[in-house]
Design a protein around this motif. Structure first.
Motif, PDB file in Angstrom:
ATOM      1  N   PRO A 163       0.840  -1.236  -0.066  1.00 15.20           N
ATOM      2  CA  PRO A 163       0.036  -0.223   0.052  1.00 15.20           C
ATOM      3  C   PRO A 163       0.796   1.312   0.188  1.00 15.20           C
ATOM      4  N   GLY A 164       0.567   2.165  -0.780  1.00 14.13           N
ATOM      5  CA  GLY A 164       1.275   3.291  -0.925  1.00 14.13           C
ATOM      6  C   GLY A 164       2.184   3.495  -2.175  1.00 14.13           C
ATOM      7  N   ILE A 165       2.544   2.239  -2.898  1.00 14.94           N
ATOM      8  CA  ILE A 165       3.335   2.303  -4.101  1.00 14.94           C
ATOM      9  C   ILE A 165       2.403   3.060  -5.363  1.00 14.94           C
ATOM     10  N   GLU A 166       3.221   3.892  -5.979  1.00 13.14           N
ATOM     11  CA  GLU A 166       2.747   4.671  -7.041  1.00 13.14           C
ATOM     12  C   GLU A 166       3.110   4.535  -8.370  1.00 13.14           C
ATOM     13  N   GLU A 167       4.268   4.009  -8.542  1.00 13.28           N
ATOM     14  CA  GLU A 167       4.597   3.609  -9.911  1.00 13.28           C
ATOM     15  C   GLU A 167       5.241   2.139  -9.945  1.00 13.28           C
ATOM     16  N   VAL A 168       4.779   1.358 -11.035  1.00 12.98           N
ATOM     17  CA  VAL A 168       5.331  -0.148 -11.048  1.00 12.98           C
ATOM     18  C   VAL A 168       5.483  -0.240 -12.391  1.00 12.98           C
ATOM     19  N   SER A 169       6.759  -0.904 -12.871  1.00  7.67           N
ATOM     20  CA  SER A 169       7.235  -1.037 -14.199  1.00  7.67           C
ATOM     21  C   SER A 169       8.021  -2.505 -14.232  1.00  7.67           C
ATOM     22  N   LEU A 170       7.407  -3.342 -14.733  1.00  5.73           N
ATOM     23  CA  LEU A 170       8.020  -4.742 -15.084  1.00  5.73           C
ATOM     24  C   LEU A 170       8.435  -5.146 -16.398  1.00  5.73           C
ATOM     25  N   PHE A 171       9.796  -5.294 -16.538  1.00  8.90           N
ATOM     26  CA  PHE A 171      10.366  -6.000 -17.981  1.00  8.90           C
ATOM     27  C   PHE A 171      10.377  -7.341 -17.759  1.00  8.90           C
ATOM     28  N   TYR A 197       1.034   4.816 -12.232  1.00  4.09           N
ATOM     29  CA  TYR A 197       1.601   4.380 -13.332  1.00  4.09           C
ATOM     30  C   TYR A 197       1.742   2.858 -13.510  1.00  4.09           C
ATOM     31  N   LEU A 198       1.553   2.145 -14.487  1.00  4.91           N
ATOM     32  CA  LEU A 198       1.552   0.704 -14.618  1.00  4.91           C
ATOM     33  C   LEU A 198       2.100   0.416 -15.746  1.00  4.91           C
ATOM     34  N   TYR A 199       3.386  -0.486 -16.077  1.00  6.72           N
ATOM     35  CA  TYR A 199       4.076  -0.678 -17.390  1.00  6.72           C
ATOM     36  C   TYR A 199       4.110  -2.128 -17.146  1.00  6.72           C
ATOM     37  N   LEU A 200       3.557  -2.881 -18.032  1.00  9.55           N
ATOM     38  CA  LEU A 200       3.887  -4.531 -18.175  1.00  9.55           C
ATOM     39  C   LEU A 200       4.393  -4.573 -19.353  1.00  9.55           C
ATOM     40  N   ASN A 201       5.398  -5.632 -19.184  1.00  7.63           N
ATOM     41  CA  ASN A 201       6.023  -6.124 -20.593  1.00  7.63           C
ATOM     42  C   ASN A 201       6.167  -7.738 -20.693  1.00  7.63           C
ATOM     43  N   ASP A 202       5.537  -8.063 -21.760  1.00  2.00           N
ATOM     44  CA  ASP A 202       5.759  -9.602 -22.214  1.00  2.00           C
ATOM     45  C   ASP A 202       5.436 -10.514 -21.166  1.00  2.00           C
ATOM     46  N   LEU A 220      -1.374   3.839 -18.028  1.00  2.03           N
ATOM     47  CA  LEU A 220      -1.143   2.695 -18.438  1.00  2.03           C
ATOM     48  C   LEU A 220      -0.389   2.247 -19.641  1.00  2.03           C
ATOM     49  N   HIS A 221       0.717   1.440 -19.655  1.00  2.00           N
ATOM     50  CA  HIS A 221       1.317   0.882 -20.767  1.00  2.00           C
ATOM     51  C   HIS A 221       1.412  -0.413 -20.857  1.00  2.00           C
ATOM     52  N   LEU A 222       0.819  -1.070 -21.644  1.00  2.00           N
ATOM     53  CA  LEU A 222       0.853  -2.590 -21.764  1.00  2.00           C
ATOM     54  C   LEU A 222       1.744  -2.965 -23.338  1.00  2.00           C
ATOM     55  N   TYR A 223       2.822  -3.754 -23.188  1.00  2.00           N
ATOM     56  CA  TYR A 223       3.805  -3.753 -24.077  1.00  2.00           C
ATOM     57  C   TYR A 223       3.832  -5.406 -24.367  1.00  2.00           C
ATOM     58  N   GLU A 224       3.380  -5.882 -25.717  1.00  2.38           N
ATOM     59  CA  GLU A 224       3.517  -7.146 -25.843  1.00  2.38           C
ATOM     60  C   GLU A 224       2.747  -7.902 -24.521  1.00  2.38           C
ATOM     61  N   VAL A 225       1.664  -7.699 -24.250  1.00  2.78           N
ATOM     62  CA  VAL A 225       0.959  -8.192 -23.153  1.00  2.78           C
ATOM     63  C   VAL A 225      -0.091  -8.941 -23.396  1.00  2.78           C
ATOM     64  N   ARG A 226      -0.398 -10.271 -23.089  1.00  2.00           N
ATOM     65  CA  ARG A 226      -1.712 -11.108 -23.469  1.00  2.00           C
ATOM     66  C   ARG A 226      -2.760 -10.577 -22.710  1.00  2.00           C
ATOM     67  N   ILE A 227      -3.819  -9.912 -23.433  1.00  2.00           N
ATOM     68  CA  ILE A 227      -4.946  -9.574 -22.941  1.00  2.00           C
ATOM     69  C   ILE A 227      -6.125  -9.294 -23.753  1.00  2.00           C
ATOM     70  N   THR A 228      -7.249  -9.920 -23.622  1.00  2.00           N
ATOM     71  CA  THR A 228      -8.236  -9.579 -24.529  1.00  2.00           C
ATOM     72  C   THR A 228      -8.984  -8.069 -24.331  1.00  2.00           C
ATOM     73  N   GLY A 229      -9.956  -8.002 -25.269  1.00  2.00           N
ATOM     74  CA  GLY A 229     -10.703  -6.737 -25.196  1.00  2.00           C
ATOM     75  C   GLY A 229     -11.531  -6.895 -23.940  1.00  2.00           C
TER      76      GLY A 229
END
Length: 531
Positions: A163-171, A197-202, A220-229
């Protein structure tokens, strides 16, 4: 703030001899006794084989915490090795940037297997010794040579996402590793509600129905993320603070539907999602939209206020034709338009609808340095100028290895003139990759004759790429030479120069500044013999 700045601060504090200055309401500066800072009382040092106590600068604890939050990760880790005060602060350091660079894993220092073990062990050590509180920023960039298991990665995220985290980026480059499914449960119990801010990759991201764990999310930034509509809908439907959405190469995304209650969404980018068939946006304040991929059914409805649009089809022709026939009614308030086309099989048609607010138009023709279709008539782009009555800037870029169009030197006896409207707002025209094609010379002559407010005309005979919006003609600072051009391209550039001299120079009014870009005399020197 690095170690040097920290040392200076400590030195200044020692000189004040335990006293601090405050400003009275009357503006005078006075000194008052300072209590010992409990955080610094147990910093022990060794001098001459004996342990000595050093109290350090006397600062309130909240100021110390702020200072330590500004110290880069590597410097904070080094400080923790020599100071108990910094050891405690290290265990609640707010910024965790864990990559091969920040962890000091140099490629030449050890073999691939050793680097992988070092990365895993160091991240393990950092996160297991972290208190789990105070983390505001997490960037976990796993090198492609590290075979981090799903269980291992989940344990790391479990520690850091609190709780309290503001930015998460996972490569997380998958390569030959097992497919990673991001655990949505990590965002439950209020731990995701502070993320902005959330960034997820692959990886795969499968939010369940009723997912409402990202209430503070703004980007929100999704890069090569497997997700349906449908899954993406679950993800963003309760993210009422969302301002920016970027989707890149999401292979399972078949539709994108943005509800009207996302009132803060102003920026949308969709790139390379080649299974996407439908984009429907009802976000009322969407102002910037970027799309590149296969053609889709586009419905903006409540998002008709879009003012900036960049659009292009990845491997399908006729982006320009699509833009002039479909966009005036879809985005009637457009002010800035950039079109990228790999190929045009039909000329740009004349249309009745207008871009009534369009002030900036940029068209990029061709890709991968292939010859653009010789059947395309550059003069047909006049239809775009006619459809844009308040246009002020027009930029045309043509990328091709070999000019296949009919040359103006073949037959210039019948130069066509288009009976279009006067372009009385057009002030700046730039053609990058200007060639000796007859239709391109005709387009340029038409602009000179009908753009009554024209101030500058730039004709660059070599297409040069833009860097931060600025065209750089020579890359001497990096490589010592310009971009390589084949002999045919250099010859065509010189033909284009001659076309400018013969057919354009005499038509340029005295009020227009003409800029002509030539091939680099040093990097593109060649013996040229033109008839």
């Amino acid at each position: 703030m690095g170690l040097l700045g920290l040392k200076r601060l400590m030195s200044m504090q020692r000189e004040r001899k335990g006293r601090r200055q405050i400003q009275a309401p009357n503006g005078l500066i006075t000194s008052v006794p300072q209590k010992n800072d409990s955080l610094c009382q147990d910093d022990d040092h060794f001098q001459g084989g004996k342990r000595s106590r050093y109290s350090g600068p006397n600062l309130p604890e909240d100021i110390w915490c702020h200072i330590r939050s500004l110290v880069p990760l590597q410097d904070a880790a080094r400080s923790a090795c020599v100071s108990r005060t910094f050891l405690r602060s290290w265990r609640c350091h707010p910024k965790l940037i864990l990559s091969k660079k920040t962890l000091g894993l140099k490629r030449k220092a050890c073999v691939k297997g050793d680097r992988a073990r070092c990365f895993t062990s160091r991240v393990d050590h950092i996160l297991k010794n972290h208190s789990g509180t105070g983390v505001k920023f997490l960037k976990l960039e796993i090198p492609d040579y590290c075979n981090v298991t799903t269980c291992h990665l989940n344990n790391w995220l479990q520690i850091a996402i609190t709780p309290g985290i503001e930015e998460v980026s996972l490569f997380y480059p998958s390569n030959d590793k097992e497919e990673y499914n991001f655990p949505c449960s990590l965002l439950f119990d209020g731990r995701g509600n502070s993320i902005r801010y959330l960034y997820l990759n692959d990886c795969a991201f499968r939010p369940p129905v009723g997912f409402d764990c990202l209430k503070s999310l703004t980007k929100l930034h999704l890069y090569e993320v497997r997700i349906t509509g449908d899954e993406l809908g679950c993800l963003i439907s309760k993210s009422f603070a969302l301002k920016q959405l970027q989707l890149t190469c999401c292979s399972e995304l078949n539709c994108l539907k943005i509800p009207f209650w996302l009132e803060r969404l102003s920026w949308l980018s969709v790139f390379g999602c080649n299974t996407l068939q439908v984009i429907e946006s009802n976000a009322p304040n969407l102002s910037t939209f970027r799309f590149f991929g296969d053609p889709v059914h586009l419905s903006l409805r409540e998002s008709s206020q879009v003012k900036i649009l960049k659009i292009g089809f990845s491997d399908k022709p006729n982006s320009v034709s699509y833009a002039i026939t479909k966009l005036p009614s879809t985005v009637p308030n457009l002010e800035i338009l950039t079109i990228t086309s790999v190929s045009e099989r039909v000329n740009s048609p004349m249309v009745a609808d207008k871009f009534l607010s369009l002030k900036y138009l940029k068209i990029c023709l061709g890709a991968y340095c292939q010859a653009f279709s010789p059947a395309y008539d550059y003069l047909s782009l006049v239809s775009f100028l006619d459809a844009s009555p308040v246009l002020e800037t027009f930029i045309l870029g043509v990328c091709q290895d070999d000019m296949k169009h009919d040359s103006v030197f073949g037959d210039a006896s019948h130069m066509r003139q288009s009976s279009g409207h006067k372009h009385d707002r057009l002030k700046k025209v730039q053609i990058n990759g200007f060639c000796s094609a007859k239709s391109m010379v005709e387009l340029t002559c038409h602009i000179l004759e009908n753009a009554t407010s024209l101030e500058s005309l730039t004709l660059d005979t070599v297409l040069h790429w833009e860097v931060n919006g600025e065209i750089r003609r020579c890359s001497v600072q990096k490589t010592g030479e310009c971009r390589h051009l084949c002999r045919d391209m250099i010859l065509e550039a010189h033909k284009a120069l001659r076309a400018v001299e013969r057919y354009i120079l005499g038509r340029v009014p005295s009020t227009v500044k003409l800029n002509v870009g030539e091939p680099c005399s040093r990097c593109h020197a060649i013996d040229v013999k033109l008839s």
